[in-house]
Design a protein around this motif. Structure first.
Motif, PDB file in Angstrom:
ATOM      1  N   THR A 310       0.691  -9.368  -4.145  1.00  0.00           N
ATOM      2  CA  THR A 310       2.042  -9.056  -4.621  1.00  0.00           C
ATOM      3  C   THR A 310       2.019  -8.234  -5.897  1.00  0.00           C
ATOM      4  O   THR A 310       2.803  -7.291  -6.069  1.00  0.00           O
ATOM      5  N   LYS A 311       1.104  -8.572  -6.806  1.00  0.00           N
ATOM      6  CA  LYS A 311       1.026  -7.836  -8.071  1.00  0.00           C
ATOM      7  C   LYS A 311       0.691  -6.368  -7.837  1.00  0.00           C
ATOM      8  O   LYS A 311       1.295  -5.473  -8.434  1.00  0.00           O
ATOM      9  N   GLY A 312      -0.269  -6.114  -6.954  1.00  0.00           N
ATOM     10  CA  GLY A 312      -0.639  -4.737  -6.662  1.00  0.00           C
ATOM     11  C   GLY A 312       0.522  -3.948  -6.089  1.00  0.00           C
ATOM     12  O   GLY A 312       0.701  -2.764  -6.389  1.00  0.00           O
ATOM     13  N   LEU A 313       1.338  -4.609  -5.286  1.00  0.00           N
ATOM     14  CA  LEU A 313       2.493  -3.951  -4.686  1.00  0.00           C
ATOM     15  C   LEU A 313       3.507  -3.552  -5.755  1.00  0.00           C
ATOM     16  O   LEU A 313       4.063  -2.449  -5.722  1.00  0.00           O
ATOM     17  N   HIS A 314       3.736  -4.432  -6.734  1.00  0.00           N
ATOM     18  CA  HIS A 314       4.691  -4.121  -7.801  1.00  0.00           C
ATOM     19  C   HIS A 314       4.127  -3.087  -8.770  1.00  0.00           C
ATOM     20  O   HIS A 314       4.868  -2.256  -9.301  1.00  0.00           O
ATOM     21  N   LYS A 348      10.151  -3.995   1.555  1.00  0.00           N
ATOM     22  CA  LYS A 348      10.503  -4.087   2.970  1.00  0.00           C
ATOM     23  C   LYS A 348       9.555  -3.255   3.837  1.00  0.00           C
ATOM     24  O   LYS A 348       9.042  -3.733   4.852  1.00  0.00           O
ATOM     25  N   ALA A 349       9.310  -2.011   3.427  1.00  0.00           N
ATOM     26  CA  ALA A 349       8.440  -1.127   4.214  1.00  0.00           C
ATOM     27  C   ALA A 349       7.019  -1.651   4.267  1.00  0.00           C
ATOM     28  O   ALA A 349       6.365  -1.627   5.320  1.00  0.00           O
ATOM     29  N   ALA A 350       6.527  -2.137   3.111  1.00  0.00           N
ATOM     30  CA  ALA A 350       5.161  -2.668   3.081  1.00  0.00           C
ATOM     31  C   ALA A 350       5.039  -3.880   3.996  1.00  0.00           C
ATOM     32  O   ALA A 350       4.040  -4.041   4.713  1.00  0.00           O
ATOM     33  N   GLY A 351       6.052  -4.751   3.984  1.00  0.00           N
ATOM     34  CA  GLY A 351       6.028  -5.926   4.853  1.00  0.00           C
ATOM     35  C   GLY A 351       5.923  -5.551   6.317  1.00  0.00           C
ATOM     36  O   GLY A 351       5.192  -6.194   7.091  1.00  0.00           O
TER      37      GLY A 351
END
Length: 494
Positions: A310-314, A348-351
Motif C-alpha cells: 500500500t505504501k508503494g502505491l501511495h 481503483k485501477a491498480a486493484g
C-alpha cells in the motif's frame, strides 16, 4: 519432396501391419543411407530399445548425421535417461487420476498409460499425454504414475512396438497414420523449393500482427526466393520438424503455444523469428524496462508496484505525479494500460490490474501526437512509421471505441527521413534484445527521445508498414530467412 522412413529392429515387428515400402529394418537403414540430396527425409525410429550405443540409438544418431529429421532424436533419448520429469507433481493430476480409475481401483497405488504420438485412450489425461510427448517426442511412450499422498509421475519410458497387444497395435496404427498424414500424401514429381518455412498464424485472432494481404505477400516473396512459406496453426506443433525455419505471425506470449513453437524450433536447429529469447525479453515490460535501464537507454521514469504494498502505491504519485500510466507487464496492442488521473483512480485501477499480475509498472505520462515505430531486422533499420493517437484518445488503440475510431492514423516514411536520434536509439534498444525482427516504439518530445517498448513480433500490415517499401519489405524479410537457412545448411555440410 518429403519421404517417410519407418525403421524397425526386426522385420517381424511390422508383421501385424500392411506391408509398406516406407518400412526398413535398422540394419538396412544403418548400412545404406535412404534418400538423396533432393529428398527431405523424416525417420520414425521404432526400434525395440534406444539403449546407449545400441541399435536404436545408432539409428537416431546416424539419421541426424545424414540430415534426416528423426523421432526420437538423440537428445530425446538422452533426456529420457536423465529422468528429469520423474517425480514431478503435475497440477490436478491427483484429481484426474482419481476421477477415471474404476471404483474397485480407488486404492490403486500405481498405474500406467500408453501414449501414441501424444495421444492416449484416457481423455482425462490427454492434455498431460500431449505435454509429456512435446517434452519427449517419441513415437511410443509409457507414462507410469505412483501415489503416496498424491499422484505423481514415476517414470516415462519408451515402449517397443513388439510389446503391443492387438488393441494397442490398432491404436498405434491409427495415430501413426494421423501423425504422418502430410508425409503420406502423394509426393511431387520434383521438389520446387530449396527451403520450407512454417508461418505460424491464427486466422481467428482479432488483432494479428499481419493482415491477410500481408501474409499473402510473405508467401509470394518466399516463392520468388525458392522458399515455400506454409501457414500453420497451433495444432501443427508436431509438424515443425518438417521445416527449415519458423516465422511467427501471431501475437506472442511466454505462457502460450507461440513460445512453445519458438523453443521447439530452436531446439530442432531451425531458423526462427521470433526466437524464444526475444519473446521472453520483449513480452514482459518489467524485464524490458530493466534491460533498457541497465544499458543506460532513455525510457520514461518508471516505478514498479507490488501487490499488497500500500505504501508503494501511495508513494508513486509523489514520484511520478499525475497523470501517470499503469501497465500490466505482458499487455499488447495497448491492452492492460490505464491512464490514471488521481489518487482515487490510482487505487481503483491498480486493484483491477493486480488481479492479473503481482507486479505492475507505473510510468510518467508522456503525451505526443504520435509514436514512432522503427522496424529493425538483423540490427539494421527496415522501416519507419508514425502511429497517431486514436481520435479523442491518448493511445494509438482505443479498445472502447467502435469501427474506424479504434486506432489512429499512420504515416510511413523512408528510414532516411526519420530523425537520426530516433533511429539510433531504436537500434541500440534492439541490440540489447537480439538480432531478429523487431518494432521499437519511441516517443519524441523536443530533442528528447525515449524507448516505450521493443516488440518482438511487430505489426507488418499491407497498406501500413509496407506503404513506402511495398513488396520489397516482404522480400527483405524473406531474404534474411534465406540467408540464415543457407548458413544453417552450410554448417551441417561442413
Amino acid at each position: 519432396m518429403t519421404r517417410l522412413v519407418i525403421v524397425v529392429e526386426k522385420a517381424s515387428d511390422w508383421g501385424s501391419y500392411y506391408p509398406s515400402v516406407d518400412v526398413v529394418t535398422a540394419m538396412d537403414y544403418l548400412r545404406e543411407p535412404v534418400g538423396g540430396d533432393e529428398e527431405r527425409t523424416h525417420v520414425i525410429n521404432l526400434c525395440r530399445s534406444y539403449k546407449y550405443l545400441g541399435t536404436g540409438y545408432y539409428v537416431s544418431l546416424l539419421a541426424e548425421a545424414r540430415g534426416h529429421r528423426v523421432m526420437p532424436s538423440v537428445r530425446t533419448v538422452n533426456d529420457l535417461r536423465r529422468r528429469s520429469l520423474y517425480g514431478l507433481a503435475i497440477d490436478d493430476l491427483n484429481a484426474k487420476l482419481t476421477h477415471f480409475l474404476p471404483a474397485g481401483g480407488r486404492d490403486t497405488t500405481d498405474f500406467g498409460i500408453l501414449v501414441y504420438f501424444g495421444e492416449t485412450a484416457y481423455p482425462a489425461l490427454q492434455d498431460l499425454a500431449r505435454q509429456v510427448f512435446e517434452t519427449y517426442p517419441c513415437p511410443l511412450l509409457r507414462i507410469e504414475f505412483e501415489r503416496e499422498r498424491v499422484w505423481q509421475i514415476s517414470s516415462v519410458k519408451p515402449v517397443g512396438l513388439h510389446t503391443l497387444d492387438d488393441a494397442q497395435e490398432d491404436a498405434f496404427a491409427t495415430e501413426l497414420d494421423r501423425f504422418s498424414k502430410k508425409l503420406w500424401r502423394k509426393p511431387r514429381a520434383r521438389r520446387l523449393y530449396r527451403y520450407d518455412l512454417a508461418m505460424l498464424v491464427d486466422p481467428n485472432e482479432a488483432m494479428p500482427p499481419s493482415n491477410k494481404k500481408a501474409l499473402k505477400s510473405f508467401i509470394a516473396a518466399g516463392k520468388e526466393l525458392g522458399i515455400e512459406v506454409d501457414p500453420i496453426g497451433k495444432n501443427d506443433y508436431q509438424r515443425l520438424a518438417e521445416y527449415d525455419g519458423l516465422f511467427i505471425r501471431e501475437t506472442t506470449a511466454s505462457d502460450n503455444h507461440t513460445y512453445s513453437f519458438a523453443h521447439r524450433a530452436e531446439r530442432e536447429g531451425m531458423v526462427v523469428m521470433d526466437d524464444p529469447s526475444s519473446i521472453l525479453r520483449c513480452t514482459n515490460k518489467i524485464f524490458l524496462n530493466d534491460l533498457m535501464v541497465s544499458r543506460k537507454l532513455a525510457v520514461p521514469r518508471t516505478e514498479i508496484l507490488y501487490r499488497d504494498d500500500t505504501k508503494g502505491l501511495h508513494d508513486v504519485a509523489a514520484k511520478l505525479g499525475f497523470p501517470l500510466v499503469l501497465k500490466i507487464p505482458d499487455g499488447s496492442f495497448s491492452r492492460g494500460v490505464v491512464k490514471v488521473e488521481s489518487e482515487e483512480h490510482l487505487e481503483k485501477a491498480a486493484g483491477e490490474l493486480f488481479q492479473h499480475s503481482a507486479l505492475l509498472l507505473a510510468q510518467e505520462f508522456v503525451y505526443t501526437d504520435f509514436d514512432w515505430r522503427v522496424g529493425v531486422l538483423n540490427r539494421e533499420p527496415l522501416y519507419a512509421c508514425k502511429y497517431y493517437m486514436s481520435r479523442g484518445h491518448w493511445q494509438i488503440y482505443n479498445h472502447g471505441a467502435k469501427g474506424t475510431d479504434k486506432s489512429g492514423g499512420f504515416e510511413t516514411i523512408p528510414v532516411r527521413d526519420a530523425p537520426a536520434d530516433v533511429v539510433k536509439l531504436a537500434l541500440k534498444a534492439t541490440s540489447a534484445v537480439g538480432d531478429g525482427l523487431y518494432g521499437v516504439d519511441l516517443k519524441q518530445v523536443g530533442d528528447k527521445v525515449v524507448v516505450i517498448e521493443v516488440n518482438d513480433n511487430p505489426s507488418i500490415d499491407a497498406g501500413v508498414e509496407d506503404k513506402y517499401l511495398g513488396e520489397d519489405l516482404y522480400r527483405r524479410i524473406m531474404q534474411e530467412f534465406l540467408r540464415r537457412m543457407e548458413r544453417k545448411r552450410m554448417g551441417i555440410l561442413t
